[in-house]
Design an enzyme around this catalytic site. Structure first.
Site, mmCIF file in Angstrom:
data_model
loop_
_atom_site.group_PDB
_atom_site.id
_atom_site.type_symbol
_atom_site.label_atom_id
_atom_site.label_comp_id
_atom_site.label_asym_id
_atom_site.label_seq_id
_atom_site.Cartn_x
_atom_site.Cartn_y
_atom_site.Cartn_z
ATOM 1 N N CYS A 198 42.950 31.892 25.874
ATOM 2 C CA CYS A 198 41.927 30.881 26.176
ATOM 3 C C CYS A 198 41.811 29.876 25.044
ATOM 4 C CB CYS A 198 40.586 31.554 26.459
ATOM 5 S SG CYS A 198 40.034 32.649 25.147
ATOM 6 N N GLU B 203 32.171 32.247 29.240
ATOM 7 C CA GLU B 203 33.316 32.001 28.352
ATOM 8 C C GLU B 203 34.472 31.611 29.259
ATOM 9 O OE1 GLU B 203 33.241 32.004 25.211
ATOM 10 O OE2 GLU B 203 31.326 32.957 24.832
HETATM 11 P P1 NDP Z 1 39.441 34.556 36.741
HETATM 12 O O1 NDP Z 1 38.370 33.536 36.699
HETATM 13 O O2 NDP Z 1 40.418 34.521 37.852
HETATM 14 O O3 NDP Z 1 38.814 36.032 36.772
HETATM 15 C C1 NDP Z 1 37.925 36.499 35.765
HETATM 16 C C2 NDP Z 1 37.170 37.703 36.305
HETATM 17 O O4 NDP Z 1 36.270 37.283 37.333
HETATM 18 C C3 NDP Z 1 38.070 38.765 36.917
HETATM 19 O O5 NDP Z 1 37.564 40.045 36.620
HETATM 20 C C4 NDP Z 1 37.938 38.448 38.377
HETATM 21 O O6 NDP Z 1 38.247 39.522 39.205
HETATM 22 C C5 NDP Z 1 36.475 38.095 38.490
HETATM 23 N N1 NDP Z 1 36.111 37.341 39.677
HETATM 24 C C6 NDP Z 1 36.916 36.653 40.532
HETATM 25 N N2 NDP Z 1 36.174 36.071 41.521
HETATM 26 C C7 NDP Z 1 34.887 36.390 41.279
HETATM 27 C C8 NDP Z 1 33.649 36.067 41.923
HETATM 28 N N3 NDP Z 1 33.597 35.313 43.006
HETATM 29 N N4 NDP Z 1 32.508 36.557 41.391
HETATM 30 C C9 NDP Z 1 32.536 37.314 40.263
HETATM 31 N N5 NDP Z 1 33.676 37.653 39.617
HETATM 32 C C10 NDP Z 1 34.839 37.194 40.108
HETATM 33 O O7 NDP Z 1 40.153 34.473 35.320
HETATM 34 P P2 NDP Z 1 41.461 35.203 34.850
HETATM 35 O O8 NDP Z 1 41.293 36.690 34.951
HETATM 36 O O9 NDP Z 1 42.619 34.564 35.533
HETATM 37 O O10 NDP Z 1 41.497 34.845 33.294
HETATM 38 C C11 NDP Z 1 42.076 33.699 32.777
HETATM 39 C C12 NDP Z 1 41.023 32.662 32.456
HETATM 40 O O11 NDP Z 1 40.084 33.198 31.552
HETATM 41 C C13 NDP Z 1 41.602 31.437 31.768
HETATM 42 O O12 NDP Z 1 40.993 30.276 32.288
HETATM 43 C C14 NDP Z 1 41.176 31.641 30.325
HETATM 44 O O13 NDP Z 1 41.092 30.461 29.578
HETATM 45 C C15 NDP Z 1 39.849 32.286 30.485
HETATM 46 N N6 NDP Z 1 39.487 33.003 29.274
HETATM 47 C C16 NDP Z 1 38.438 32.534 28.525
HETATM 48 C C17 NDP Z 1 38.106 33.164 27.349
HETATM 49 C C18 NDP Z 1 36.935 32.706 26.541
HETATM 50 O O14 NDP Z 1 36.437 33.506 25.753
HETATM 51 N N7 NDP Z 1 36.437 31.496 26.666
HETATM 52 C C19 NDP Z 1 38.856 34.319 26.841
HETATM 53 C C20 NDP Z 1 39.915 34.721 27.710
HETATM 54 C C21 NDP Z 1 40.204 34.070 28.887
HETATM 55 P P3 NDP Z 1 39.739 39.654 39.797
HETATM 56 O O15 NDP Z 1 40.658 39.572 38.620
HETATM 57 O O16 NDP Z 1 39.681 40.974 40.417
HETATM 58 O O17 NDP Z 1 39.900 38.494 40.729
#
Ligand code: NDP
Length: 489
Positions: free
Chosen positions: A271, A237
């Site tokens: 999102c 997602e």
């Molecule tokens: P990120 O991609 O930065 O992070 C998402 C999660 O992935 C966090 O828990 C993060 O940890 C973790 N993460 C980071 N690096 C890695 C890795 N290498 N391997 C595995 N996990 C990792 O997204 P955001 O938190 O900034 O969220 C915003 C984004 O999410 C926007 O693009 C938004 O559109 C999308 N989104 C999509 C939705 C949907 O349903 N389609 C709903 C809500 C949001 P950490 O934070 O600790 O870095």
């Protein structure tokens, strides 16, 4: 970036800088241990059967309803989002727990399939079996409803879950896990592992059966690469650049209100938030006027909360600057709207299609409004993006036809974001917005593998799957096949 002190991740309120709480940070070993515990918990959880799981999930749902104000307050403290928004987020989450709990048996439970004439002596059986342990990686923008969707689907399907919340919202994540443990104290069926991206990456490599990721497209690719090492399936997602189309027969004030809500709720950090508006020429001027009037009334620090992740502020500023530098006009807000940690509502017109404000996810309270000749042009421009998450259409006669042609997983007609609140509809995108679905029947099936079983009920009349078949029997089978299928187009 949040700080770590004595092995604890410090979470702070982006509006005030005050501490929102602290949680222990996991490492690779801790993730592996959590998976070990989850395996045992999964066996017990599966053994409860659909009814046992349903009863416990519904108890959790009731707890969430009963403590809605507490969860909203925890979320407000950690993300800065208005408490009313956190309440509404919880309401959506409650719907998904309830729906998944009530429908898991019907969608995933064992069933007989229809007899096939050529194999009439065998009965067919289909059921969906859980993966065992599912990893859920969540974002910070909707720290309740985004993880609760996959968590409730995975749990209802019979899996144990390990949840890695965003480093910006670990306290909300831990609250969800702790309250689940209050209603299911016997085994750690739902656990949290906290930390930065490396902890998420460790979860992908930990031997979980499936990963449900919600976050940015860039991180989604890293998650897929890590999961690919062990062929771990994923549901993605990711981000969006959703469009709202306003057709000539639309209710313009309603469309304006939806554009402002869809674009600016949660300070645009949504999102499925509306980022681009395409309005046909006859309604364009009236729509711009209405949107500016409505968005101009929103106050930062009240309806518009802070930008939760500080580095996102630079992205929003760059997008606004790029739109203005390429000839766009700010009819509300603009370059001065960025006052960290807040961004005031910004409405931009005449922004060229190659601007980052049109092409990339902005994730702030900004809207572009583009005048188009007709609905055809609106559809073409709306679809001119690598993303394809959600969208909206305002209009009467052709609205549903337009909705069908939007390259997106979900479209609301004469409203925005509605699909996220309906537990029986699948949620997910296409293209750079990801694949797979959470919520609804598809969201339940995402967390279980289909299992086909055939059972012989008697001797074969026309034995085909044996070396003992005779040429005469094969000839009879061919005759039967011709009779059965030849006449069919
Ligand atoms: P990120 O991609 O930065 O992070 C998402 C999660 O992935 C966090 O828990 C993060 O940890 C973790 N993460 C980071 N690096 C890695 C890795 N290498 N391997 C595995 N996990 C990792 O997204 P955001 O938190 O900034 O969220 C915003 C984004 O999410 C926007 O693009 C938004 O559109 C999308 N989104 C999509 C939705 C949907 O349903 N389609 C709903 C809500 C949001 P950490 O934070 O600790 O870095």
């Amino acid at each position: 970036m949040p700080e770590i002190e004595d092995g604890l991740l410090l979470s702070t309120n982006p509006a005030t800088g005050e501490e929102a709480g602290r949680v222990p940070v996991a490492d690779e070993k801790a993730v592996a241990q959590a998976v070990e515990r989850a395996r045992e918990a999964a066996a017990w959880w599966l053994g409860l059967g659909y009814d046992g799981r349903k009863a416990r999930l519904l108890r959790w749902r009731s707890l969430l309803v009963g403590r809605i104000d507490e969860l909203a307050e925890v979320t407000h403290r950690e993300t800065g989002k208005p408490t009313a928004d956190a309440v509404m987020e919880t309401v959506a989450a409650v719907e998904h727990v309830d729906w998944a709990a009530r429908h898991a048996r019907k969608v995933l439970g064992p069933r007989r399939t229809r007899t096939r004439l050529l194999l009439a002596e065998h009965s067919g059986h289909l059921e969906y079996q859980p993966y065992g342990v599912v990893g859920v990686i969540g974002p910070w923008n909707y720290p309740i409803v985004t993880p609760v969707g996959p968590i409730s689907g995975a749990l209802a399907a019979g899996n144990a879950v390990i949840f890695k919340p965003s480093e910006y919202t670990p306290v909300v994540g831990q609250w969800l896990v702790d309250t689940f443990a209050e209603v299911v104290p016997e085994h750690p069926v739902l656990q949290a592992v906290h930390g930065f991206g490396d902890v998420g990456a460790a979860l992908c490599r930990s031997g979980v059966g499936k990963v449900a990721f919600t976050g940015s497209t860039a991180t989604a690719k890293k998650v897929m690469a890590a999961c690919a090492e062990n062929l771990v399936p994923v549901v993605i997602e990711a981000g969006g650049k959703d469009a709202l189309i306003v057709d000539a027969d639309a209710d313009v004030p309603a469309a304006a209100e939806a554009a402002v809500w869809g674009g600016m709720t949660n300070a645009g950090q949504t999102c499925i938030g509306i980022e681009r508006v395409y309005a046909v020429a006859p309604v364009y001027d009236a729509l711009v006027k209405e949107i500016v009037a409505k968005a101009g009334k929103l106050r930062t620090g009240e309806e518009i909360g802070p930008i939760t992740m500080p580095r996102q502020i630079d992205t929003i500023r760059e997008h606004i600057d790029d739109a203005l530098a390429r000839g766009g006009t700010a009819v509300l807000g603009g370059a001065d709207a960025v006052q960290p940690p807040y961004v005031a509502p910004t409405v931009l017109v005449d922004v060229p299609a190659d601007s980052t404000e049109i092409r990339e996810e902005t994730f702030g309270p900004t809207l572009t409004i583009t005048r188009v000749k007709d609905a055809e042009e609106a559809i073409r421009l709306a679809n001119d993006t690598p993303y394809g998450l959600g969208g909206a259409v305002f209009g009467k006669k052709n609205a549903i036809r337009i909705a069908r042609r939007l390259r997106a997983g979900m479209v609301a007609v004469n409203s925005t974001l509605t699909f996220v609140g309906m537990g029986n509809l699948p949620f997910g995108g296409v293209g750079d917005s990801g694949f797979g679905r959470i919520h609804g029947e598809d969201g339940l099936r995402e967390f279980a593998r289909p299992k086909a079983i055939t059972v012989r009920r008697g001797p074969s009349v026309l034995p085909s799957m044996t070396f003992e078949r005779t040429p005469a029997q094969i000839a009879t089978i061919v005759k039967a096949v011709r009779l059965l299928y030849k006449g069919r187009p």
